[in-house]
Write a protein that holds these residues in place. Structure first.
Motif, PDB file in Angstrom:
ATOM      1  N   ALA A  77       0.837  -1.256   0.107  1.00 49.78           N
ATOM      2  CA  ALA A  77       0.013  -0.030  -0.028  1.00 49.78           C
ATOM      3  C   ALA A  77       0.822   1.357   0.047  1.00 49.78           C
ATOM      4  O   ALA A  77       0.605   2.191  -0.848  1.00 49.78           O
ATOM      5  N   MET A  78       2.020   1.239   0.834  1.00 44.57           N
ATOM      6  CA  MET A  78       2.878   2.456   0.888  1.00 44.57           C
ATOM      7  C   MET A  78       3.468   2.642  -0.456  1.00 44.57           C
ATOM      8  O   MET A  78       3.589   3.867  -1.065  1.00 44.57           O
ATOM      9  N   ILE A  79       3.836   1.514  -1.190  1.00 39.67           N
ATOM     10  CA  ILE A  79       4.695   1.810  -2.325  1.00 39.67           C
ATOM     11  C   ILE A  79       3.715   2.238  -3.426  1.00 39.67           C
ATOM     12  O   ILE A  79       3.857   3.187  -4.236  1.00 39.67           O
ATOM     13  N   ALA A  80       2.694   1.743  -3.695  1.00 43.08           N
ATOM     14  CA  ALA A  80       1.527   2.110  -4.617  1.00 43.08           C
ATOM     15  C   ALA A  80       1.112   3.603  -4.369  1.00 43.08           C
ATOM     16  O   ALA A  80       1.014   4.370  -5.064  1.00 43.08           O
ATOM     17  N   THR A  81       1.089   3.836  -2.997  1.00 38.06           N
ATOM     18  CA  THR A  81       0.608   5.408  -2.574  1.00 38.06           C
ATOM     19  C   THR A  81       1.676   6.280  -3.174  1.00 38.06           C
ATOM     20  O   THR A  81       1.387   7.450  -3.414  1.00 38.06           O
ATOM     21  N   VAL A  82       2.961   6.038  -2.794  1.00 38.54           N
ATOM     22  CA  VAL A  82       3.859   7.031  -3.093  1.00 38.54           C
ATOM     23  C   VAL A  82       3.971   7.300  -4.595  1.00 38.54           C
ATOM     24  O   VAL A  82       4.269   8.324  -5.176  1.00 38.54           O
ATOM     25  N   LEU A  83       3.979   5.861  -5.498  1.00 40.45           N
ATOM     26  CA  LEU A  83       4.020   6.253  -6.799  1.00 40.45           C
ATOM     27  C   LEU A  83       2.589   7.146  -7.364  1.00 40.45           C
ATOM     28  O   LEU A  83       2.762   7.967  -8.383  1.00 40.45           O
ATOM     29  N   PHE A  84       1.484   6.946  -6.694  1.00 37.29           N
ATOM     30  CA  PHE A  84       0.249   7.876  -7.253  1.00 37.29           C
ATOM     31  C   PHE A  84       0.422   9.213  -6.789  1.00 37.29           C
ATOM     32  O   PHE A  84       0.102  10.131  -7.435  1.00 37.29           O
ATOM     33  N   ALA A  85       0.969   9.531  -5.449  1.00 35.25           N
ATOM     34  CA  ALA A  85       1.009  10.886  -4.873  1.00 35.25           C
ATOM     35  C   ALA A  85       2.204  11.606  -5.300  1.00 35.25           C
ATOM     36  O   ALA A  85       2.287  12.739  -4.680  1.00 35.25           O
ATOM     37  N   ILE A  86       3.312  11.181  -5.944  1.00 32.28           N
ATOM     38  CA  ILE A  86       4.460  11.891  -5.772  1.00 32.28           C
ATOM     39  C   ILE A  86       4.618  13.171  -6.994  1.00 32.28           C
ATOM     40  O   ILE A  86       5.175  13.936  -7.129  1.00 32.28           O
ATOM     41  N   VAL A  87       3.633  12.969  -7.995  1.00 31.76           N
ATOM     42  CA  VAL A  87       3.588  13.814  -9.104  1.00 31.76           C
ATOM     43  C   VAL A  87       3.421  15.337  -8.673  1.00 31.76           C
ATOM     44  O   VAL A  87       4.156  16.277  -8.907  1.00 31.76           O
ATOM     45  N   PRO A  88       2.298  15.601  -7.964  1.00 30.16           N
ATOM     46  CA  PRO A  88       2.227  16.931  -7.377  1.00 30.16           C
ATOM     47  C   PRO A  88       3.423  17.581  -6.855  1.00 30.16           C
ATOM     48  O   PRO A  88       3.862  18.590  -7.117  1.00 30.16           O
ATOM     49  N   ALA A  89       4.289  16.940  -6.049  1.00 29.12           N
ATOM     50  CA  ALA A  89       5.453  17.375  -5.167  1.00 29.12           C
ATOM     51  C   ALA A  89       6.379  17.419  -6.406  1.00 29.12           C
ATOM     52  O   ALA A  89       7.334  18.396  -6.311  1.00 29.12           O
ATOM     53  N   ILE A  90       6.486  16.718  -7.526  1.00 31.11           N
ATOM     54  CA  ILE A  90       7.497  17.022  -8.486  1.00 31.11           C
ATOM     55  C   ILE A  90       7.178  18.277  -9.299  1.00 31.11           C
ATOM     56  O   ILE A  90       7.824  19.192  -9.427  1.00 31.11           O
ATOM     57  N   ARG A  91       6.035  18.403  -9.768  1.00 33.02           N
ATOM     58  CA  ARG A  91       5.714  19.402 -10.567  1.00 33.02           C
ATOM     59  C   ARG A  91       5.496  20.737  -9.968  1.00 33.02           C
ATOM     60  O   ARG A  91       6.003  22.046 -10.407  1.00 33.02           O
ATOM     61  N   TYR A  92       4.966  20.687  -8.387  1.00 35.08           N
ATOM     62  CA  TYR A  92       5.073  22.157  -7.773  1.00 35.08           C
ATOM     63  C   TYR A  92       6.470  22.514  -7.409  1.00 35.08           C
ATOM     64  O   TYR A  92       6.654  24.082  -7.648  1.00 35.08           O
ATOM     65  N   THR A  93       7.325  21.619  -7.259  1.00 41.94           N
ATOM     66  CA  THR A  93       8.586  22.272  -6.622  1.00 41.94           C
ATOM     67  C   THR A  93       9.520  22.766  -8.112  1.00 41.94           C
ATOM     68  O   THR A  93      10.110  23.567  -8.117  1.00 41.94           O
ATOM     69  N   ASN A  94       9.355  21.876  -9.065  1.00 42.92           N
ATOM     70  CA  ASN A  94       9.896  22.247 -10.513  1.00 42.92           C
ATOM     71  C   ASN A  94       9.353  23.791 -10.939  1.00 42.92           C
ATOM     72  O   ASN A  94      10.131  24.497 -11.229  1.00 42.92           O
ATOM     73  N   HIS A  95       8.087  23.924 -10.742  1.00 42.31           N
ATOM     74  CA  HIS A  95       7.361  25.152 -11.460  1.00 42.31           C
ATOM     75  C   HIS A  95       7.698  26.061 -10.289  1.00 42.31           C
ATOM     76  O   HIS A  95       8.163  27.367 -10.724  1.00 42.31           O
ATOM     77  N   GLY A  96       7.706  26.214  -8.933  1.00 40.22           N
ATOM     78  CA  GLY A  96       7.949  27.070  -8.166  1.00 40.22           C
ATOM     79  C   GLY A  96       9.458  27.522  -8.169  1.00 40.22           C
ATOM     80  O   GLY A  96       9.833  28.794  -8.191  1.00 40.22           O
ATOM     81  N   ILE A  97      10.661  26.852  -8.526  1.00 37.89           N
ATOM     82  CA  ILE A  97      11.897  27.246  -8.482  1.00 37.89           C
ATOM     83  C   ILE A  97      12.084  28.133 -10.032  1.00 37.89           C
ATOM     84  O   ILE A  97      12.613  28.906 -10.056  1.00 37.89           O
TER      85      ILE A  97
ATOM     86  N   ALA B  63      10.670  29.690  -3.418  1.00 38.26           N
ATOM     87  CA  ALA B  63       9.744  28.620  -4.029  1.00 38.26           C
ATOM     88  C   ALA B  63       8.961  27.903  -2.782  1.00 38.26           C
ATOM     89  O   ALA B  63       8.085  26.768  -3.201  1.00 38.26           O
ATOM     90  N   LEU B  64       9.169  27.970  -1.704  1.00 36.71           N
ATOM     91  CA  LEU B  64       8.507  27.317  -0.546  1.00 36.71           C
ATOM     92  C   LEU B  64       7.209  27.352  -0.515  1.00 36.71           C
ATOM     93  O   LEU B  64       6.457  26.202  -0.347  1.00 36.71           O
ATOM     94  N   PRO B  65       6.343  28.468  -0.985  1.00 41.18           N
ATOM     95  CA  PRO B  65       4.914  28.498  -1.024  1.00 41.18           C
ATOM     96  C   PRO B  65       4.363  27.237  -2.077  1.00 41.18           C
ATOM     97  O   PRO B  65       3.477  26.490  -1.686  1.00 41.18           O
ATOM     98  N   GLU B  66       5.175  27.298  -3.243  1.00 43.13           N
ATOM     99  CA  GLU B  66       4.729  26.341  -4.187  1.00 43.13           C
ATOM    100  C   GLU B  66       5.035  24.942  -3.756  1.00 43.13           C
ATOM    101  O   GLU B  66       4.193  24.077  -4.046  1.00 43.13           O
ATOM    102  N   ILE B  67       5.985  24.795  -3.141  1.00 36.96           N
ATOM    103  CA  ILE B  67       6.524  23.469  -2.503  1.00 36.96           C
ATOM    104  C   ILE B  67       5.516  23.056  -1.583  1.00 36.96           C
ATOM    105  O   ILE B  67       5.142  21.986  -1.628  1.00 36.96           O
ATOM    106  N   MET B  68       4.893  23.981  -0.787  1.00 40.16           N
ATOM    107  CA  MET B  68       4.065  23.611   0.190  1.00 40.16           C
ATOM    108  C   MET B  68       2.633  23.085  -0.375  1.00 40.16           C
ATOM    109  O   MET B  68       1.943  22.483   0.215  1.00 40.16           O
ATOM    110  N   LEU B  69       2.250  23.970  -1.430  1.00 43.96           N
ATOM    111  CA  LEU B  69       1.078  23.618  -2.119  1.00 43.96           C
ATOM    112  C   LEU B  69       0.997  22.210  -2.825  1.00 43.96           C
ATOM    113  O   LEU B  69       0.188  21.514  -2.979  1.00 43.96           O
ATOM    114  N   GLY B  70       2.304  21.749  -3.181  1.00 41.44           N
ATOM    115  CA  GLY B  70       2.401  20.474  -3.750  1.00 41.44           C
ATOM    116  C   GLY B  70       2.303  19.562  -2.727  1.00 41.44           C
ATOM    117  O   GLY B  70       1.654  18.361  -2.968  1.00 41.44           O
ATOM    118  N   LEU B  71       3.185  19.982  -1.451  1.00 37.01           N
ATOM    119  CA  LEU B  71       2.832  18.712  -0.326  1.00 37.01           C
ATOM    120  C   LEU B  71       1.471  18.542   0.138  1.00 37.01           C
ATOM    121  O   LEU B  71       0.820  17.725   0.404  1.00 37.01           O
TER     122      LEU B  71
END
Length: 659
Positions: free
Chosen positions: A531-551, A581-589
């Motif tokens: 469950a943890m591995i499947a959830t990480v794969l499903f939920a990781i995209v916003p963290a990547i996108r918002y961090t990349n966009h924020g910087i 970029a922290l505000p965008e990173i927090m939104l991704g979180l």
């Protein structure tokens, strides 16, 4: 400001006061945790004080079913007409009469449907989108998933317009009446978006029966919120000059809405339509459990039987359909309205639509005489099911010891200790800490909201299962955030890596949640690690996108100023780019946490013991009270996390001077 100035500033006593409050609160909770006999009622919620909300909901649902069955069945009959028409058109064909003299009309030819999607792709995005659309549809046909895919597409074809129409009307009402938006519509949307998808199925099953209509209505409820929010945002973003122009030319309120505001907000509205399509596709898969059928039912059957090949093929067919609908709706959102040319007939104004209708009609007529046009010939079908099974078997044979060691390590030294800690955490201590956090971040109103929602989980007798849900969701969200933020930082510093990573993110975002479970469960078996591995794969995209966009969105002027000041690349990152970029990173979180929570519920299918399990048991027993109470507890966990993270983001932006 010097150190001496900081000591004498008025902010210092407030910070010191809050530090003492936090230390005292944490100390009290620690004493309760280590010495539970001091106040056992504050550690474990008394069973005789449990509020029987589940019984009340069950009684209310029974009353509804007894007294309003005529209404719910009438609604079913009304919606069943267009739904059966769409199913007949795309999946089953029409049959009039009985016996050997019955008249049978074929469904739309598979070749015509593929060509129509290709023409739509060409009209919206050119030859590349046409090739993508045609390729995905041909893939579905060649791998034997056509019938199920067309049944899923029929459900989407009816549920999406339903979501768009009602979402548009609610959005207009929210725009026109802000007090209704704040007090009714926004809380309702929050509940609809955080309520687990499976919890929608129980009342639908009880009120509307085990049928495709139940699945369609559950899909419409789940997928509507983005359309409402997009409508409000689109109308608010219309420039005042355009609004004033509508007033100047003498438009009534209705004319201004229909002919000025809505056309001006079309791009944002189309983004909402895109989100509705993707959520509807995801929910149609889940609603297959109550009679919707289609690709989701194929995945569900294969997953229950642990047939890796068949489940992967059905899952990839879902991905192909999702990619087509996503890309077409995105391209439609980017299109600008074409200039009106007088004296043009329908064919001249819509050449691609005309061509698509002609191809569909022609190939469907031919399918009555040529069997290859009616259904995909068996000779050209192929299957990768044996290959997928062989790959999984090879991995299990050669890497079983390493996989098992990794799984055992996670369970014994990370997951189980965290679970035991949270399950034994005093409920009153959690309420206290959450309330303090809410008050510190945003004041008394947020504190009251988060305290009541946290106390609900204890007062309904679901505290242990709520903490089990929080543990797995929290661990998964933290892991997804750590890896996602690191990957987002790497993508922001390298265009080449970003070009490699973004298509992977697009693929992960279009994969329905079911598809993440299939390969992981074959390697790690059922349980919390899977469950943890499947959830990480499903939920990781916003963290990547918002961090990349924020910087990347940091103004060049600030980067140049830091460079002129002599900052090294490392100093530039830690002292300029990351803080801004922290505000965008927090939104991704924030989005990562909500996605992790939604995925955790689906992972109850593979053996997790938490609130998701409660919902599944309730679904199996058609127990609306039990399922909805667990669903409300899950929703409240999501709302508490969302509100606290939003408040911390707003506070951070205020401290950085960004608002």
């Amino acid at each position: 400001m010097t150190v001496a100035d900081t000591r004498t500033s008025p902010r210092a006593p407030a910070i010191a006061g809050w530090t003492l409050i936090w230390v005292a609160a944490v100390a009290c909770v620690a004493i309760l945790y280590m010495l539970p006999d001091i106040a056992p009622w504050a550690v474990k919620y008394p069973s005789d004080a449990v509020i029987p909300i589940a019984d009340w909901i069950s009684a209310f649902m029974a009353w509804l079913k007894t007294n309003f069955t005529w209404l719910t069945r009438s609604i079913t009959d009304v919606f069943n007409v267009p739904l059966q028409w769409a199913i007949s058109l795309l999946a089953k064909g029409w049959k009039f009469g009985y016996g050997p003299d019955a008249l049978t009309l074929p469904r739309l030819s598979w070749i015509g449907v593929c060509a129509a999607f290709a023409l739509a792709g060409y009209a919206f995005g050119g030859i590349r989108l046409a090739a993508l659309a045609a390729g995905c549809m041909i893939y579905i046909a060649l791998f034997g998933q056509w019938d199920s895919a067309m049944l899923t597409l029929a459900l989407i074809a009816i549920s999406v317009p339903l979501c768009v129409i009602f979402g548009l009307l609610l959005g207009i009402l929210a725009f026109r009446k802000p007090w209704i938006d704040r007090s009714i519509i926004q809380p309702m949307l929050d509940l609809m978006q955080t309520m687990p998808t499976f919890a929608y199925l129980i009342p639908m099953l009880l009120l509307f029966g085990n049928s495709p209509v139940s699945g369609m209505l559950a899909t419409a409820i789940f997928a509507m919120p983005p359309m409402v929010r997009s409508t409000v945002l689109a109308l608010k973003r219309v420039p005042h000059e355009i609004d004033d122009f509508g007033e100047m030319v003498g438009c009534t309120q209705r004319q201004k809405l229909l002919k000025v505001l809505l056309p001006s907000g079309r791009p944002t509205l189309m983004v909402g339509v895109n989100q509705v399509i993707m959520l509807a596709l995801n929910m149609v898969i889940i609603s297959s459990m109550i009679g919707a059928g289609g690709l989701g039912y194929d995945v569900l059957l294969a997953l229950r039987a642990l047939k890796i090949g068949q489940s992967m093929e059905a899952g990839l067919a879902i991905v192909a359909l999702a990619i087509v609908l996503d890309r077409l709706s995105q391209a439609a959102a980017r299109q600008r309205p074409s200039a009106h040319v007088p004296d043009q007939n329908f064919v001249q104004r819509y050449p691609m639509l005309t061509a698509a209708v002609a191809v569909l009609a022609g190939t469907t007529v031919l399918s009555h005489f040529v069997p290859a046009f009616a259904s995909v010939p068996a000779a050209i079908k192929m299957s990768t099911a044996p290959w997928w099974k062989a790959v999984v078997d090879w991995v299990n044979i050669h890497f079983f010891d390493a996989i098992e060691a990794f799984r055992t390590f996670l369970l014994l030294y990370i997951l189980n200790p965290i679970r035991d800690f949270l399950v034994g955490f005093p409920w009153l201590g959690m309420v206290l800490l959450v309330g303090l956090a809410g008050y510190r971040l945003s004041g008394a109103r947020l504190a009251v909201i988060v305290v009541l929602m946290t106390a609900f989980c204890a007062a309904t007798g679901l505290w242990e299962k709520s903490m089990a849900t929080l543990y797995l969701c929290g661990v998964s969200a933290i892991v997804a955030a750590l890896f996602g933020i690191a990957l987002g930082i790497a993508a922001s510093r390298s265009d080449r890596f970003a070009a490699f990573l973004m298509p992977i993110c697009d693929t992960l975002q279009t994969l329905p949640s079911f598809c993440f479970i299939i390969p992981v469960v074959m390697l790690f078996r059922v349980g919390d690690v899977t469950a943890m591995i499947a959830t990480v794969l499903f939920a990781i995209v916003p963290a990547i996108r918002y961090t990349n966009h924020g910087i990347r969105q940091i103004p060049e002027s600030l980067i140049e100023a830091a460079t002129v000041s002599g900052c090294t690349r490392r100093q530039m990152f830690w002292r300029v780019q990351l803080p801004l970029a922290l505000p965008e990173i927090m939104l991704g979180l924030n989005q990562t946490v909500l996605l992790a929570l939604s995925m955790i519920i689906i992972c109850a299918m593979i053996g997790t013991r938490d609130l998701g399990q409660e919902v599944f048991i309730a679904l199996a027993k058609a127990d609306a009270g039990r399922g909805l109470t667990a669903g409300f507890a899950i929703a409240f966990i999501g709302i508490v996390a969302d509100r606290l993270l939003r408040a911390s983001t707003d506070r951070l932006q205020s401290r950085l001077g960004l608002v």
